[in-house]
Design an enzyme around this catalytic site. Structure first.
Site, PDB file in Angstrom:
ATOM      1  N   LYS A 169       6.453   1.538   2.627  1.00 27.69           N
ATOM      2  CA  LYS A 169       7.860   1.463   2.337  1.00 27.69           C
ATOM      3  C   LYS A 169       8.280   2.335   1.233  1.00 27.69           C
ATOM      4  O   LYS A 169       9.252   2.928   1.108  1.00 27.69           O
ATOM      5  CB  LYS A 169       8.277   0.138   1.990  1.00 27.69           C
ATOM      6  CG  LYS A 169       8.124  -0.956   3.267  1.00 27.69           C
ATOM      7  CD  LYS A 169       8.534  -2.228   2.704  1.00 27.69           C
ATOM      8  CE  LYS A 169       7.867  -3.397   3.938  1.00 27.69           C
ATOM      9  NZ  LYS A 169       6.792  -3.273   4.218  1.00 27.69           N
TER      10      LYS A 169
ATOM     11  N   PRO B 175       0.864  -1.153  -0.225  1.00 28.89           N
ATOM     12  CA  PRO B 175      -0.155   0.045   0.105  1.00 28.89           C
ATOM     13  C   PRO B 175       0.607   1.334  -0.053  1.00 28.89           C
ATOM     14  O   PRO B 175       0.275   2.293  -0.102  1.00 28.89           O
ATOM     15  CB  PRO B 175      -0.735  -0.092   1.354  1.00 28.89           C
ATOM     16  CG  PRO B 175      -0.020  -1.005   2.352  1.00 28.89           C
ATOM     17  CD  PRO B 175       0.826  -1.839   1.498  1.00 28.89           C
ATOM     18  N   GLY B 176       2.149   1.208   0.126  1.00 26.51           N
ATOM     19  CA  GLY B 176       2.948   2.466  -0.087  1.00 26.51           C
ATOM     20  C   GLY B 176       3.872   2.698   1.122  1.00 26.51           C
ATOM     21  O   GLY B 176       4.393   3.708   0.753  1.00 26.51           O
TER      22      GLY B 176
ATOM     23  N   CYS C  52       7.028 -10.718   4.901  1.00 23.50           N
ATOM     24  CA  CYS C  52       6.667 -10.826   6.194  1.00 23.50           C
ATOM     25  C   CYS C  52       6.350 -12.367   6.620  1.00 23.50           C
ATOM     26  O   CYS C  52       5.411 -12.727   7.465  1.00 23.50           O
ATOM     27  CB  CYS C  52       5.385  -9.975   6.610  1.00 23.50           C
ATOM     28  SG  CYS C  52       4.038 -10.206   5.248  1.00 23.50           S
TER      29      CYS C  52
END
Length: 418
Positions: A128, A125-126, A244
């Site tokens: 990083k 979703p942005g 993750c």
């Protein structure tokens, strides 16, 4: 409280690590499920001086915070009278809610210079992506890609709220960039799709059953993506590979496959000094022995870090690899309808913004390197790096909307004025 179902799933996962973790460590992983996951935020330096922003937030909302020592501008919130996800500052992009473990990957890059070409291969979703913006001071151009169309709106929204200019959002299979743009990018982030087997159950990411077949299918995809990243990377450049998941099939085994396929072209960097934890990668699992350099990766066990389970490694490209080059998707930039504004109009726009809002765009233009384009009456800040290197690559979102010019004055757009 941890449910019996969660306990069963964690025990099922832990059974795979009986030869790696002691009984005491396995119990520590079970015990940590009872503790709330630390809340993390990362302050946006594009919106002001980070120390001032965090001080004001602490005073206004009654937060108790401590710095994330491996991430500049990262903070853990130990107590909050007002939840950090419910503030106007969050909606305006003054900070990003982020698990501290997710702050590790971008913190691993070395950035000796700002003007770099960067590929975020699976960006949505942005969070990083915005971290990459911060670490390059919005001077390195970021091609933020995600293969999933449904995930593009979230990525666009986050970048617009963050106020980033030097970026473009695209939607393509990540592995294709190696054949489309060989030896092109200085830095590549691959936060790979994974099983999320991170041994730390949360409300948003509850543990779920995973099978051997699923992990091996993901491994195959991850190797393809990482191979594509290696092809797209300039010799001497860096890749950060992250998941993750703590499943070795998706972590050490992926690195092992790449290093053995390209032994003279890639090295796994020793990054132990980047984090304050002793969390080396595994050297073997289930009778499979990995390349010894795989130990240079970071296996962020939740009981050793207090964070979510995470895996990270940094790779450096030593030599080019053989790759079949193919033409990337193309659309003439003129088809976008964007037209470069003249210097006289740009002067009027900059002058009005300076007089009406006290904001000087000229030094921002000099540092970030953008041009002002118009489409109908709408104005946009378009990165010069995109125009120089990717001008025919179709995009979903680019630069920053500046506002609307009605022939006499500018009406600033919300992402710009924000």
């Amino acid at each position: 409280m941890m449910t019996s179902d969660t306990t069963d799933k964690i025990n099922q996962s832990l059974n795979r690590f009986t030869d790696i973790l002691s009984e005491t460590e396995r119990q520590e992983i079970l015990d940590i499920q009872q503790k709330p996951l630390p809340m993390g935020i990362r302050i946006n330096p594009l919106k002001g001086e980070p120390q001032t922003i965090i001080r004001d937030l602490v005073n206004q909302y009654g937060w108790v915070v401590s710095p994330v020592d491996f991430c500049e501008n990262g903070w853990m919130i130990k107590y909050a009278q007002t939840p950090p996800g419910g503030t106007i500052e969050h909606r305006m992009g003054l900070y990003y809610l982020q698990d501290p473990a997710s702050m590790v990957p971008v913190s691993l890059f070395d950035f000796q210079e700002d003007e770099l070409l960067i590929l975020d291969m699976a960006a949505s979703p942005g969070g990083k992506t915005t971290h990459l913006v911060d670490r390059t001071h919005d001077r390195g151009f970021i091609l933020a890609n995600d293969a999933s169309k449904s995930r593009i709106p979230a990525l666009r929204s986050v970048l617009a709220a963050w106020g980033a200019i030097n970026q473009a959002v695209v939607q393509y299979p990540g592995e294709s960039f190696g054949s489309w743009y060989p030896e092109t990018f200085d830095r590549i982030l691959l936060d790979a799709p994974c099983s999320m087997e991170n041994l730390r159950s949360t409300a948003t990411h509850p543990l779920r059953d995973t099978s051997v077949d699923e992990r091996l299918r993901l491994q195959e995809r991850q190797v393809q993506l990482l191979t594509g990243a290696l092809g797209a990377l300039k010799t001497g450049g860096q890749i950060v590979y992250a998941t993750c998941s703590l499943a070795p099939e998706e972590d050490e085994a992926v690195l092992d496959a790449l290093v053995r396929r390209y032994p003279n072209s890639v090295q796994i960097d020793d990054i132990a000094d980047k984090v304050p934890f002793d969390v080396p990668g595994l050297t073997s699992f289930n009778q499979q022995v990995y390349h010894p350099d795989v130990a240079h990766a970071l296996r962020l066990w939740p009981h050793r870090t207090g964070m979510s389970g995470f895996f990270c490694a940094r790779l450096t490209k030593r030599n080019p690899i053989s790759i079949v080059q193919e033409p990337p998707p193309a659309r003439a930039f003129s088809k976008t309808g964007l037209e470069l504004t003249g210097k006289d109009l740009q002067y009027q726009i900059f002058n009005q913004i300076r007089e009406n809002y006290g904001f000087d765009l000229e030094p921002v233009q000099e540092s970030t390197g953008f041009e002002v384009f118009s489409r109908h009456e709408q104005l946009f800040l378009i990165p010069r790096h995109y125009l120089a290197h990717f001008s025919n690559l179709p995009f979903e979102y680019i630069g920053l909307p500046l506002g609307r010019w009605n022939g006499e004055k500018i009406e600033p757009a919300h992402p710009f004025i924000n």
